[in-house]
Write a protein that holds these residues in place. Structure first.
Motif, PDB file in Angstrom:
ATOM      1  N   ASP A 103       3.689  18.412  -7.779  1.00  0.00           N
ATOM      2  CA  ASP A 103       3.371  19.099  -6.525  1.00  0.00           C
ATOM      3  C   ASP A 103       1.884  19.190  -6.237  1.00  0.00           C
ATOM      4  O   ASP A 103       1.483  19.685  -5.171  1.00  0.00           O
ATOM      5  N   LYS A 104       1.028  18.687  -7.146  1.00  0.00           N
ATOM      6  CA  LYS A 104      -0.418  18.732  -6.930  1.00  0.00           C
ATOM      7  C   LYS A 104      -1.110  17.390  -7.153  1.00  0.00           C
ATOM      8  O   LYS A 104      -2.303  17.269  -6.861  1.00  0.00           O
ATOM      9  N   GLU A 105      -0.404  16.410  -7.665  1.00  0.00           N
ATOM     10  CA  GLU A 105      -1.052  15.141  -8.043  1.00  0.00           C
ATOM     11  C   GLU A 105      -0.356  13.969  -7.368  1.00  0.00           C
ATOM     12  O   GLU A 105       0.870  13.937  -7.259  1.00  0.00           O
ATOM     13  N   PHE A 106      -1.156  12.999  -6.922  1.00  0.00           N
ATOM     14  CA  PHE A 106      -0.612  11.766  -6.373  1.00  0.00           C
ATOM     15  C   PHE A 106      -1.458  10.592  -6.845  1.00  0.00           C
ATOM     16  O   PHE A 106      -2.605  10.754  -7.267  1.00  0.00           O
ATOM     17  N   ALA A 107      -0.880   9.417  -6.789  1.00  0.00           N
ATOM     18  CA  ALA A 107      -1.583   8.184  -7.144  1.00  0.00           C
ATOM     19  C   ALA A 107      -1.540   7.254  -5.940  1.00  0.00           C
ATOM     20  O   ALA A 107      -0.574   7.242  -5.179  1.00  0.00           O
ATOM     21  N   SER A 108      -2.587   6.461  -5.764  1.00  0.00           N
ATOM     22  CA  SER A 108      -2.648   5.489  -4.676  1.00  0.00           C
ATOM     23  C   SER A 108      -2.663   4.085  -5.263  1.00  0.00           C
ATOM     24  O   SER A 108      -3.304   3.826  -6.292  1.00  0.00           O
ATOM     25  N   THR A 109      -1.949   3.180  -4.631  1.00  0.00           N
ATOM     26  CA  THR A 109      -1.838   1.806  -5.124  1.00  0.00           C
ATOM     27  C   THR A 109      -1.771   0.855  -3.933  1.00  0.00           C
ATOM     28  O   THR A 109      -1.184   1.185  -2.901  1.00  0.00           O
ATOM     29  N   ALA A 110      -2.367  -0.314  -4.080  1.00  0.00           N
ATOM     30  CA  ALA A 110      -2.289  -1.352  -3.051  1.00  0.00           C
ATOM     31  C   ALA A 110      -2.747  -2.660  -3.658  1.00  0.00           C
ATOM     32  O   ALA A 110      -3.286  -2.705  -4.772  1.00  0.00           O
ATOM     33  N   GLU A 111      -2.549  -3.734  -2.917  1.00  0.00           N
ATOM     34  CA  GLU A 111      -3.002  -5.049  -3.378  1.00  0.00           C
ATOM     35  C   GLU A 111      -4.525  -5.132  -3.356  1.00  0.00           C
ATOM     36  O   GLU A 111      -5.123  -5.790  -4.195  1.00  0.00           O
ATOM     37  N   CYS A 112      -5.158  -4.450  -2.384  1.00  0.00           N
ATOM     38  CA  CYS A 112      -6.622  -4.445  -2.288  1.00  0.00           C
ATOM     39  C   CYS A 112      -7.054  -3.181  -1.547  1.00  0.00           C
ATOM     40  O   CYS A 112      -6.248  -2.517  -0.899  1.00  0.00           O
ATOM     41  N   ILE A 113      -8.332  -2.861  -1.621  1.00  0.00           N
ATOM     42  CA  ILE A 113      -8.850  -1.637  -1.010  1.00  0.00           C
ATOM     43  C   ILE A 113      -8.714  -1.682   0.505  1.00  0.00           C
ATOM     44  O   ILE A 113      -8.489  -0.652   1.159  1.00  0.00           O
ATOM     45  N   PRO A 128       0.843  -1.205   0.000  1.00  0.00           N
ATOM     46  CA  PRO A 128       0.000   0.000   0.000  1.00  0.00           C
ATOM     47  C   PRO A 128       0.875   1.251   0.000  1.00  0.00           C
ATOM     48  O   PRO A 128       1.809   1.368   0.804  1.00  0.00           O
ATOM     49  N   GLN A 129       0.558   2.194  -0.895  1.00  0.00           N
ATOM     50  CA  GLN A 129       1.453   3.342  -1.071  1.00  0.00           C
ATOM     51  C   GLN A 129       0.740   4.512  -1.734  1.00  0.00           C
ATOM     52  O   GLN A 129      -0.278   4.347  -2.424  1.00  0.00           O
ATOM     53  N   PHE A 188       5.115   4.372   1.620  1.00  0.00           N
ATOM     54  CA  PHE A 188       4.497   3.044   1.606  1.00  0.00           C
ATOM     55  C   PHE A 188       4.692   2.346   2.941  1.00  0.00           C
ATOM     56  O   PHE A 188       5.521   2.756   3.767  1.00  0.00           O
ATOM     57  N   ARG A 189       3.926   1.277   3.137  1.00  0.00           N
ATOM     58  CA  ARG A 189       4.057   0.442   4.331  1.00  0.00           C
ATOM     59  C   ARG A 189       4.680  -0.882   3.920  1.00  0.00           C
ATOM     60  O   ARG A 189       4.198  -1.552   3.010  1.00  0.00           O
ATOM     61  N   THR A 190       5.753  -1.261   4.588  1.00  0.00           N
ATOM     62  CA  THR A 190       6.429  -2.514   4.277  1.00  0.00           C
ATOM     63  C   THR A 190       5.624  -3.693   4.824  1.00  0.00           C
ATOM     64  O   THR A 190       4.684  -3.522   5.609  1.00  0.00           O
ATOM     65  N   SER A 191       6.009  -4.885   4.422  1.00  0.00           N
ATOM     66  CA  SER A 191       5.338  -6.081   4.921  1.00  0.00           C
ATOM     67  C   SER A 191       5.563  -6.275   6.412  1.00  0.00           C
ATOM     68  O   SER A 191       4.838  -7.021   7.066  1.00  0.00           O
TER      69      SER A 191
END
Length: 348
Positions: A65-75, A58-59, A157-160
């Motif tokens: 400076d104005k845009e980001f994207a979110s990604t993860a294995e699941c919601i 999850p990250q 991000f959060r590591t395992s």
């Protein structure tokens, strides 16, 4: 060994590490870089799950400076991460940790960030610690990206293992933390869209210390010798060079890959999901008595000299050890027991 090619083989072939119960998890691959390239060309941080499956961590990725994207294995993972990140960034002062390379017994640099009027200010001083504090933000510098990737300004991000890490690209830590604090307030998890990366490009980069695998295997051999031949036997001065090599890295240990079918035939009846070690004594043409070990680890056979000019062994050699690495079980075998084991497996 977790930062060597063996770690990658272990990740694919061994379903879990040695920890039991609730702490059971897939084997770790320690690397400076573990990423998958998404369909937009951005690198996403990953770890490896069972049988080498890439798991997207999850990250949040700062595109500009104005845009980001979110990604993860699941919601669910993304929701839990945003909640954890919101709580962490709300703490003031915010503890930040950097691990310094080759820094001796105090490898962790710790400093604080204070929030005021939407901005963060770094403390003018820092501490060096032997152990990192908990509930802190880990800081890393992004490595140079291949040309086909679109580098991000920062990724958090959060590591395992549960650590929250920010990997900096083209911004300072103060700018990145201020940006992600606002991002956590503005993100709308109900708007997330599921997607799949087809035939993903996985990028793994690790630094390996030459000779470490040889030292580990030599240590295994010395432990087997101590178990079977006794402590008094391996306290002989003939074992001093290999002990020094294991502890200090010199003299160098010579480990030779074994590919000849005639030599590896003795391991053919050991199941493929097991390691096997054979401790033997040989005499050289010059009349020298040498204690050797041949091993098969994750399907690769090697040969190593443990000691030269050793006394005659007090017990019958060869002696064998097998390791069921999927079940974390070790068995020791005398020559007669191993011969019966081979006979049973051969007939079945």
């Amino acid at each position: 060994m977790r930062s060597s090619p063996v770690a990658i083989a272990r990740s694919f072939m061994q379903p879990s590490g040695r920890k039991r119960g609730k702490e059971t998890c897939p084997p770790k691959v320690e690397a400076q870089l573990k990423q998958i390239i998404n369909k937009y060309g951005h690198p996403n941080e990953i770890d490896f799950g069972q049988h080498g499956k890439p798991i997207v961590l999850p990250q949040l990725t700062m595109i500009d400076d104005k845009e980001f994207a979110s990604t993860a294995e699941c919601i669910e993972d993304l929701t839990a991460f945003v909640s954890r990140l919101t709580e962490l960034l709300a703490s003031s002062p915010l503890l930040c940790i950097r691990k310094l390379p080759d820094a001796g017994e105090y490898p962790f640099e710790v400093y604080t960030l204070c929030h005021c009027d939407g901005q963060y200010t770094r403390s003018p001083t820092s501490q060096r610690l032997a152990k990192p504090p908990s509930n802190a933000l880990w800081i890393e510098e992004a490595s140079t990206q291949p040309s086909r990737e679109t580098p991000a300004l920062a990724t958090i991000f959060r590591t395992s293992r549960g650590q929250v890490v920010v990997k900096l690209g083209g911004v300072t830590i103060e700018q990145a933390v201020a940006f992600y604090r606002l991002a956590c307030q503005q993100i709308r998890l109900e708007n997330c869209i599921e997607g799949t990366v087809v035939n993903p490009l996985v990028n793994v980069r690790m630094t390996m210390r030459l000779g470490v695998m040889e030292r580990v295997i030599a240590k295994i051999g010395l432990n087997i010798a101590a178990f079977y031949l006794g402590g008094a036997y391996i306290r002989h001065t003939a074992f001093d060079p290999v002990k020094s090599a294991i502890l200090e890295g010199h003299p160098a240990i010579q480990m030779v890959p074994v590919t000849q079918a005639g030599m590896t035939a003795i391991f053919n009846h050991v199941p493929a999901d097991q390691h096997v070690f054979a401790l033997s004594a040989v005499f050289t043409p010059e009349g020298r008595h040498v204690l050797v070990m041949m091993s098969r680890i994750y399907g690769v056979s090697t040969f190593i000299n443990l000691a030269v000019d050793v006394p005659e062994a007090p017990e019958l050699l060869p002696f064998f050890a097998t390791v069921e690495y999927t079940e974390h079980r070790i068995r020791m075998w005398s020559l007669a027991e191993f011969a019966r084991f081979m006979t049973v497996n051969s007939s079945s």
